[in-house]
Structure formats: C-alpha cells, structure tokens
Write an enzyme that holds these catalytic residues in place. Structure first.
Site, PDB file in Angstrom:
ATOM      1  N   ASP A  18     -17.130  42.522 -88.601  1.00 41.05           N
ATOM      2  CA  ASP A  18     -16.372  42.846 -89.820  1.00 41.05           C
ATOM      3  C   ASP A  18     -15.252  41.820 -89.949  1.00 41.05           C
ATOM      4  O   ASP A  18     -14.924  41.111 -88.997  1.00 41.05           O
ATOM      5  CB  ASP A  18     -15.802  44.271 -89.729  1.00 41.05           C
ATOM      6  CG  ASP A  18     -14.995  44.651 -90.974  1.00 41.05           C
ATOM      7  OD1 ASP A  18     -15.431  44.312 -92.100  1.00 41.05           O
ATOM      8  OD2 ASP A  18     -13.919  45.257 -90.834  1.00 41.05           O
ATOM      9  N   SER A  19     -14.643  41.785 -91.124  1.00 43.29           N
ATOM     10  CA  SER A  19     -13.484  40.917 -91.336  1.00 43.29           C
ATOM     11  C   SER A  19     -12.338  41.339 -90.413  1.00 43.29           C
ATOM     12  O   SER A  19     -11.389  40.579 -90.234  1.00 43.29           O
ATOM     13  CB  SER A  19     -13.019  41.018 -92.782  1.00 43.29           C
ATOM     14  OG  SER A  19     -12.563  42.338 -93.037  1.00 43.29           O
TER      15      SER A  19
ATOM     16  N   CYS B 285     -19.425  45.364 -93.116  1.00 41.81           N
ATOM     17  CA  CYS B 285     -18.451  44.915 -94.116  1.00 41.81           C
ATOM     18  C   CYS B 285     -19.174  44.786 -95.447  1.00 41.81           C
ATOM     19  O   CYS B 285     -20.147  44.020 -95.555  1.00 41.81           O
ATOM     20  CB  CYS B 285     -17.881  43.561 -93.678  1.00 41.81           C
ATOM     21  SG  CYS B 285     -16.716  42.837 -94.841  1.00 41.81           S
TER      22      CYS B 285
ATOM     23  N   GLU C 127      -5.400  47.130 -90.963  1.00 44.01           N
ATOM     24  CA  GLU C 127      -5.292  46.103 -89.908  1.00 44.01           C
ATOM     25  C   GLU C 127      -4.001  46.280 -89.110  1.00 44.01           C
ATOM     26  O   GLU C 127      -3.961  46.028 -87.916  1.00 44.01           O
ATOM     27  CB  GLU C 127      -5.327  44.695 -90.527  1.00 44.01           C
ATOM     28  CG  GLU C 127      -6.691  44.262 -91.023  1.00 44.01           C
ATOM     29  CD  GLU C 127      -7.706  44.033 -89.900  1.00 44.01           C
ATOM     30  OE1 GLU C 127      -7.374  43.340 -88.934  1.00 44.01           O
ATOM     31  OE2 GLU C 127      -8.821  44.577 -89.991  1.00 44.01           O
TER      32      GLU C 127
ATOM     33  N   CYS D 106     -15.502  50.161 -98.761  1.00 48.92           N
ATOM     34  CA  CYS D 106     -15.006  49.166 -97.805  1.00 48.92           C
ATOM     35  C   CYS D 106     -14.872  49.897 -96.480  1.00 48.92           C
ATOM     36  O   CYS D 106     -14.395  51.041 -96.442  1.00 48.92           O
ATOM     37  CB  CYS D 106     -13.656  48.634 -98.272  1.00 48.92           C
ATOM     38  SG  CYS D 106     -12.731  47.717 -97.010  1.00 48.92           S
TER      39      CYS D 106
ATOM     40  N   HIS E 175     -12.958  49.629 -94.042  1.00 46.89           N
ATOM     41  CA  HIS E 175     -11.595  49.967 -93.585  1.00 46.89           C
ATOM     42  C   HIS E 175     -11.157  51.344 -94.113  1.00 46.89           C
ATOM     43  O   HIS E 175     -10.347  52.021 -93.496  1.00 46.89           O
ATOM     44  CB  HIS E 175     -10.584  48.920 -94.059  1.00 46.89           C
ATOM     45  CG  HIS E 175     -10.590  47.639 -93.269  1.00 46.89           C
ATOM     46  ND1 HIS E 175     -11.619  46.733 -93.353  1.00 46.89           N
ATOM     47  CD2 HIS E 175      -9.689  47.117 -92.392  1.00 46.89           C
ATOM     48  CE1 HIS E 175     -11.348  45.699 -92.555  1.00 46.89           C
ATOM     49  NE2 HIS E 175     -10.193  45.911 -91.959  1.00 46.89           N
TER      50      HIS E 175
HETATM   51  N1  DGL Z   1     -14.226  46.016 -94.227  1.00 47.62           N
HETATM   52  C1  DGL Z   1     -14.437  45.056 -95.275  1.00 47.62           C
HETATM   53  C2  DGL Z   1     -15.390  45.633 -96.334  1.00 47.62           C
HETATM   54  O1  DGL Z   1     -16.114  46.572 -96.065  1.00 47.62           O
HETATM   55  C3  DGL Z   1     -13.118  44.576 -95.775  1.00 47.62           C
HETATM   56  C4  DGL Z   1     -13.195  43.260 -96.446  1.00 47.62           C
HETATM   57  C5  DGL Z   1     -11.897  42.495 -96.469  1.00 47.62           C
HETATM   58  O2  DGL Z   1     -11.499  42.011 -95.411  1.00 47.62           O
HETATM   59  O3  DGL Z   1     -11.330  42.344 -97.562  1.00 47.62           O
HETATM   60  O4  DGL Z   1     -15.472  45.149 -97.433  1.00 47.62           O
END
Ligand code: DGL
Length: 279
Positions: free
Chosen positions: A25-26, A88, A166, A198, A200
């Site tokens: 993931d990011s 992600c 984060e 998302c 997160h």
């Molecule tokens: N968890 C990522 C998603 O599902 C976040 C993306 C981001 O870093 O903007 O889109």
C-alpha cells in the site's frame, strides 16, 4: 509446485504454497486488508510493504504510482512472495494493468465497493469516499458505468485523510472535523450507504459510524479481497495447507517518522516485526 509458463517476466519460479503473500500500500492503510487476509487465511505468512515515504498516492500521476509499484513489487518478489495483493484502491486504478503485464505471479487488486453498495442501498443514493486519484481514474468511471446505472453515486475526494491515518490520528478533533466535512455533503444529499473507497479509511470507521448514525450502511472491500486471494491461491495450487508450522508477518516501511513503528503496531493490534525499507 506452481506451474509456470516459460516467459521472461519476473516471478518466483521457486515459490511454493509455503511462500509468503506480499501485501502493498502507499502506507499503513493496507493493514486494514491484512486483517481480513489473516482472518480468512490464518496459515499464510504475509510480507507487508508500507510505502509511507511516498504517501499519499492520491495526488500523484499514474506514471509516478506505477514507478513505486514496480519498485515495491521487485522488492517483494526478491523476498520470495508467491502472490501480490495491491491493498490500495489508488494504486490498483493507476498501475495494476502494468503490473500484470510486467510480472508473472497472481496479482490481486481492489476497487471501491460500488457494486455491493448499489445492492445494499434502499433509496438509490450512495456516497463514495476515496482519494482524488481513484475518483479521477478510468477504472472508477468503468465501475460506475457497469454498476451505477439508475443509482445516484456521489463521489467525495478526501484530501488529507490518508495523512491523518499515517500519523495514527484516528480520533483527534482535527481528524473528526475533516471526516465530518467530507461526510456532510453526502448526508445532505440523502446517501443511505457509504463506501470506504480507500484502505486507510476503515481505520476511521468508528468515527465515520459515529457521525452517520446507525441507519446508514458503511461498506469496504477488505473481505472481498481476502476471498479473491483465497480463490487465486487455490486456482494456482499455492494455498498453504493447515499446519502447525507457524506463520511469519513482517512489515517493511520507508517512513522517516519516529512514530511510524508505533502506528504500525497500533493498527496491526499486536507486537509487529518491523523492518526499514530501503527502496
Ligand atoms: N490506501 C490507499 C487507497 O486505498 C491510499 C492512497 C493514497 O496514498 O492516497 O487508495
């Protein structure tokens, strides 16, 4: 043993059922998906990469995101993973096609749960919380074209929410204000179902549910991803059988923040094996 076609794509020809599953993931958001995978597939080892130094992905170009996805995939494949889960939505929309063209191993992606939300909605109005990158993507447009007919789908790009998660700020006043500001237009327009588009955002679910109240359904995709992973592993004869051999869950992060390990630990919910990522 995994049967492979002979080609030049990077893969793990030596991968077997006992090899770990790679999850990326990011940042830390994909840990919400990891929980679903652990629940459904408790015998699988998991190698997780949080690309937190480069988060958020939501405001990056597809080319930049693909470059990061390749760097992380190369790293995870070098660690011996048998499959990759792109936990992600933003990276899936931007890069999964290029990843599948480049690598020869099962790659599971994800998209906002518009289809189940359409089914769940009683009044035909659903709200989607996602990154701007996801909402602007061709994949999202295709999702609406396929499943959104006859339904009002309100998309809400949520700048700043990924950063709150984060930092591990799940209940702070500033996070609540931001979540409230993104939910209000959806509530004003009578959405009765909210999609967490998302990975997160499931960590903000308690806050979101508090704001929307008990009559609004809140849906995410983690469970569906774990099911898809299970299917793929069975198909490819890569599912880890039930044994007592023990599992390994390892996290790599390239975050420079001193609080990053504590955030991972909190979101994972138990003591975590955390390594520094150099890519
Ligand atoms: N968890 C990522 C998603 O599902 C976040 C993306 C981001 O870093 O903007 O889109």
């Amino acid at each position: 043993m995994h049967n492979k076609l002979l080609n030049n794509k990077p893969s793990n020809s030596a991968s077997t059922a006992s090899s770990p599953v790679g999850v990326m993931d990011s940042g830390v958001g994909g840990i919400s998906v990891l929980h679903h995978i652990r629940q459904r597939l408790p015998h699988e080892s998991i190698y997780y990469v949080a690309d937190s130094l480069y988060a958020p992905y939501g405001n990056k170009s597809p080319a930049e995101i693909t470059e990061r996805c390749f760097a992380i995939s190369d790293f995870l494949i070098a660690q011996g993973v048998k499959a990759l889960v792109v936990a992600c939505n933003t990276a899936t929309a931007a890069s999964i096609q290029a990843m599948r063209e480049k690598y020869d191993l099962p790659i599971i992606g994800m998209e906002p749960a518009v289809k189940p939300a359409v089914k769940a909605s009683r009044n035909g109005v659903i709200g989607v919380l996602a990154t701007v990158g996801t909402i602007k993507s061709a994949q999202y447009a295709a999702l609406l074209a396929n499943y959104g007919e006859g339904v009002k789908v309100l998309a809400q790009g949520c700048v700043g929410l990924v950063e709150c998660v984060e930092r591990g700020e799940l209940t702070e006043k500033t996070t609540r204000e931001l979540v409230n500001c993104y939910l209000q237009p959806l509530l004003d327009n009578q959405a009765d179902t909210i999609v967490l588009g998302c990975t997160h955002y499931p960590f903000l679910r308690p806050l979101i549910e508090q704001i929307v109240g008990p009559n609004i359904a809140v849906i995410d995709t983690g469970e569906a991803v774990s099911l898809q992973l299970q299917k793929k592993l069975i198909e490819q004869d890569l599912l880890m059988p039930n044994t007592d051999s023990g599992v390994e869950v390892v996290f790599w992060t390239n975050s420079q923040s001193v609080t990053a390990p504590a955030v991972i630990q909190t979101l994972y919910g138990s003591v975590a094996n955390i390594e520094q990522l150099a890519v």
